[in-house]
Write a protein that holds these residues in place. Sequence first.
Motif, PDB file in Angstrom:
ATOM      1  N   ARG A   2      -1.589 -43.839  54.605  1.00 60.45           N
ATOM      2  CA  ARG A   2      -2.575 -43.098  55.371  1.00 60.45           C
ATOM      3  C   ARG A   2      -3.951 -43.596  54.972  1.00 60.45           C
ATOM      4  O   ARG A   2      -4.245 -43.798  53.797  1.00 60.45           O
ATOM      5  CB  ARG A   2      -2.447 -41.594  55.096  1.00 60.45           C
ATOM      6  CG  ARG A   2      -3.451 -40.769  55.869  1.00 60.45           C
ATOM      7  CD  ARG A   2      -3.092 -39.296  55.899  1.00 60.45           C
ATOM      8  NE  ARG A   2      -3.206 -38.678  54.590  1.00 60.45           N
ATOM      9  CZ  ARG A   2      -3.058 -37.368  54.386  1.00 60.45           C
ATOM     10  NH1 ARG A   2      -2.787 -36.578  55.406  1.00 60.45           N
ATOM     11  NH2 ARG A   2      -3.170 -36.857  53.198  1.00 60.45           N
ATOM     12  N   LEU A   3      -4.789 -43.791  55.951  1.00 61.06           N
ATOM     13  CA  LEU A   3      -6.109 -44.351  55.724  1.00 61.06           C
ATOM     14  C   LEU A   3      -7.163 -43.281  55.896  1.00 61.06           C
ATOM     15  O   LEU A   3      -7.055 -42.424  56.772  1.00 61.06           O
ATOM     16  CB  LEU A   3      -6.378 -45.497  56.700  1.00 61.06           C
ATOM     17  CG  LEU A   3      -5.356 -46.625  56.683  1.00 61.06           C
ATOM     18  CD1 LEU A   3      -5.628 -47.589  57.809  1.00 61.06           C
ATOM     19  CD2 LEU A   3      -5.376 -47.333  55.345  1.00 61.06           C
ATOM     20  N   ARG A   4      -8.216 -43.362  55.073  1.00 62.17           N
ATOM     21  CA  ARG A   4      -9.230 -42.325  55.081  1.00 62.17           C
ATOM     22  C   ARG A   4     -10.583 -42.916  55.387  1.00 62.17           C
ATOM     23  O   ARG A   4     -10.964 -43.926  54.812  1.00 62.17           O
ATOM     24  CB  ARG A   4      -9.253 -41.650  53.711  1.00 62.17           C
ATOM     25  CG  ARG A   4     -10.066 -40.364  53.665  1.00 62.17           C
ATOM     26  CD  ARG A   4      -9.852 -39.679  52.353  1.00 62.17           C
ATOM     27  NE  ARG A   4      -9.813 -38.235  52.535  1.00 62.17           N
ATOM     28  CZ  ARG A   4      -9.666 -37.383  51.548  1.00 62.17           C
ATOM     29  NH1 ARG A   4      -9.520 -37.815  50.326  1.00 62.17           N
ATOM     30  NH2 ARG A   4      -9.662 -36.101  51.787  1.00 62.17           N
ATOM     31  N   PHE A   5     -11.321 -42.267  56.297  1.00 58.11           N
ATOM     32  CA  PHE A   5     -12.664 -42.754  56.564  1.00 58.11           C
ATOM     33  C   PHE A   5     -13.582 -41.588  56.877  1.00 58.11           C
ATOM     34  O   PHE A   5     -13.148 -40.485  57.154  1.00 58.11           O
ATOM     35  CB  PHE A   5     -12.677 -43.776  57.698  1.00 58.11           C
ATOM     36  CG  PHE A   5     -12.339 -43.247  59.060  1.00 58.11           C
ATOM     37  CD1 PHE A   5     -13.336 -42.863  59.918  1.00 58.11           C
ATOM     38  CD2 PHE A   5     -11.014 -43.160  59.470  1.00 58.11           C
ATOM     39  CE1 PHE A   5     -13.030 -42.404  61.184  1.00 58.11           C
ATOM     40  CE2 PHE A   5     -10.709 -42.699  60.737  1.00 58.11           C
ATOM     41  CZ  PHE A   5     -11.714 -42.321  61.597  1.00 58.11           C
ATOM     42  N   ILE A   6     -14.892 -41.848  56.780  1.00 54.90           N
ATOM     43  CA  ILE A   6     -15.869 -40.783  56.908  1.00 54.90           C
ATOM     44  C   ILE A   6     -16.933 -41.096  57.924  1.00 54.90           C
ATOM     45  O   ILE A   6     -17.864 -40.348  58.098  1.00 54.90           O
ATOM     46  CB  ILE A   6     -16.526 -40.481  55.549  1.00 54.90           C
ATOM     47  CG1 ILE A   6     -17.079 -41.771  54.933  1.00 54.90           C
ATOM     48  CG2 ILE A   6     -15.553 -39.825  54.625  1.00 54.90           C
ATOM     49  CD1 ILE A   6     -17.813 -41.554  53.648  1.00 54.90           C
ATOM     50  N   GLY A   7     -16.820 -42.229  58.640  1.00 58.61           N
ATOM     51  CA  GLY A   7     -17.781 -42.528  59.691  1.00 58.61           C
ATOM     52  C   GLY A   7     -17.433 -41.755  60.946  1.00 58.61           C
ATOM     53  O   GLY A   7     -16.361 -41.190  61.077  1.00 58.61           O
ATOM     54  N   GLY A 237     -22.506 -44.766  58.692  1.00 59.60           N
ATOM     55  CA  GLY A 237     -21.493 -44.452  57.691  1.00 59.60           C
ATOM     56  C   GLY A 237     -20.488 -45.567  57.509  1.00 59.60           C
ATOM     57  O   GLY A 237     -20.777 -46.733  57.747  1.00 59.60           O
ATOM     58  N   GLY A 238     -19.287 -45.195  57.073  1.00 57.16           N
ATOM     59  CA  GLY A 238     -18.253 -46.180  56.804  1.00 57.16           C
ATOM     60  C   GLY A 238     -17.375 -45.766  55.646  1.00 57.16           C
ATOM     61  O   GLY A 238     -17.001 -44.605  55.517  1.00 57.16           O
ATOM     62  N   LEU A 239     -17.107 -46.703  54.770  1.00 59.90           N
ATOM     63  CA  LEU A 239     -16.156 -46.493  53.682  1.00 59.90           C
ATOM     64  C   LEU A 239     -16.648 -45.498  52.640  1.00 59.90           C
ATOM     65  O   LEU A 239     -17.742 -45.622  52.110  1.00 59.90           O
ATOM     66  CB  LEU A 239     -15.885 -47.820  52.982  1.00 59.90           C
ATOM     67  CG  LEU A 239     -15.065 -48.860  53.729  1.00 59.90           C
ATOM     68  CD1 LEU A 239     -15.285 -50.218  53.124  1.00 59.90           C
ATOM     69  CD2 LEU A 239     -13.603 -48.503  53.684  1.00 59.90           C
ATOM     70  N   LEU A 240     -15.797 -44.525  52.334  1.00 58.83           N
ATOM     71  CA  LEU A 240     -16.116 -43.554  51.291  1.00 58.83           C
ATOM     72  C   LEU A 240     -16.279 -44.231  49.933  1.00 58.83           C
ATOM     73  O   LEU A 240     -17.220 -43.937  49.183  1.00 58.83           O
ATOM     74  CB  LEU A 240     -15.019 -42.490  51.230  1.00 58.83           C
ATOM     75  CG  LEU A 240     -15.090 -41.470  50.098  1.00 58.83           C
ATOM     76  CD1 LEU A 240     -16.411 -40.721  50.141  1.00 58.83           C
ATOM     77  CD2 LEU A 240     -13.925 -40.494  50.186  1.00 58.83           C
ATOM     78  N   ASN A 241     -15.379 -45.168  49.597  1.00 58.49           N
ATOM     79  CA  ASN A 241     -15.482 -45.805  48.281  1.00 58.49           C
ATOM     80  C   ASN A 241     -16.747 -46.641  48.158  1.00 58.49           C
ATOM     81  O   ASN A 241     -17.296 -46.812  47.060  1.00 58.49           O
ATOM     82  CB  ASN A 241     -14.223 -46.620  47.966  1.00 58.49           C
ATOM     83  CG  ASN A 241     -14.031 -47.807  48.881  1.00 58.49           C
ATOM     84  OD1 ASN A 241     -14.705 -47.928  49.910  1.00 58.49           O
ATOM     85  ND2 ASN A 241     -13.100 -48.688  48.529  1.00 58.49           N
ATOM     86  N   GLN A 242     -17.257 -47.143  49.276  1.00 58.75           N
ATOM     87  CA  GLN A 242     -18.498 -47.908  49.224  1.00 58.75           C
ATOM     88  C   GLN A 242     -19.702 -46.985  49.045  1.00 58.75           C
ATOM     89  O   GLN A 242     -20.692 -47.360  48.399  1.00 58.75           O
ATOM     90  CB  GLN A 242     -18.648 -48.743  50.485  1.00 58.75           C
ATOM     91  CG  GLN A 242     -17.587 -49.813  50.656  1.00 58.75           C
ATOM     92  CD  GLN A 242     -17.634 -50.860  49.544  1.00 58.75           C
ATOM     93  OE1 GLN A 242     -18.680 -51.451  49.295  1.00 58.75           O
ATOM     94  NE2 GLN A 242     -16.507 -51.093  48.893  1.00 58.75           N
TER      95      GLN A 242
END
Length: 438
Positions: A2-7, A237-242
């Motif tokens: 499962r992939l997670r994103f916040i954008g 936005g974009g990658l949470l880890n970034q």
Amino acid sequence: MRLRFIGPALAGVLGLSAFVWNADSAPETNHADTYAQLDLFAEILARVQTEYVEGVDEAEVMEASIDGMLTSLDPHSSYLNPEEYRSMQVQASGEYGGLGIEITQQDGFILVVSPMDDTPASRAGIQPGDYISAINGEPIVGQPMNDSLKEMRGAPGTDISLTILREDKEPFDVTLTREIIKQNSVTYHAEDTIGYIRISSFNERTTDSLNDAITSLKRDLGSKMTGLILDLRNNPGGLLNQAVGVSSAFLDGGEVVSTRGRQANDVQRYNARPGERLPDMPIVILINGGSASAAEIVAGALQDHKRATVMGETSFGKGSVQSVIPLGPQRGAIRLTTSRYYTPSNASIQGAGIDPDIEVAQSRLTDEEMEHIETRQKRYSEANLRNALENDQGRERRPPHIPADQPPADYEGEDYQLERALSYLRSTDFATELAHKG
């Protein structure tokens, strides 16, 4: 997986970070009412198949039904068919074909969240808050957003015409040429003794590129460097880890953001890694209504830790996290909102956004715009999207108002907010503010 994103739901960067999806953990739905509704759906589908005036594509009807169910939940949940899922994975890598435009859907229209820097969309003058009502002369109002995305994509070098609706202007057409979008998300230069770094999105290379930019500025300016401007305006936005990686460059540990799901124990905390790159360096962060999601995480974290002064206009207010859940071979995936995120001070920015410490408008409002300021400003926020999640803490977006600081009537410069940030870092006011924060 499962992939997670916040954008936001985008035709540009899709922020992703992976974690495990266990199908066995899916909740059971053995409810009589659910089965009754499924029977109703099956009956309606059968009626459509046999009695509709024309033949229908059964797969398309089913996809539309699934997508309709998901999009009724909130603006960022949707179904991705196999082709769309593959396209999303390509976009996450930071290079793809398209227009470089970040969008969501509002009241049947495609709403521009932000154009990406140096892309066909930005060069054509498309602005945050614009609506797209037609593609190549064909109306798209009410059309599923994924269908609009398909039409916007195409072979590099091919043209596409978008009909733009902009406040106080007649509808107009813009012709763009599709190209490979290379997300060089970090640019930088020196303004005398002050470093300037712009982050236009958060993709897989953003943290590394930021660290390279800091290294270059420190080498070029050395001990003469007196401050830093981090420009997150129109960053969707974009990658949470970034977002965590970027925050780590300016924090020596401490919480960056937390996420909380449906269950009380579904809490994850993300902390900055020790090793601040510019200790004690004065920092100003620039934000505006196009700053969303991961950009809001960074601004909120540095603001809460009193590590930076946030300047500009209230951000977009997207405080939810989407998980991309694969459904198996040839079945695509669903993008589902699974949690909210919170700044280190435990503030949910869903709908409310990040308020700047110092409010500065980029352009001066005309008399007519001031008269309709409520309508004008409401368009630039997550809270105004159809089916947007409520802020679970009851926080509300600042009411529409005339900005405290806006360019004078005779202003002829190119970037008023940047000029104000530079002036602030060079002034004694900043030293006073820094001492107060300490």
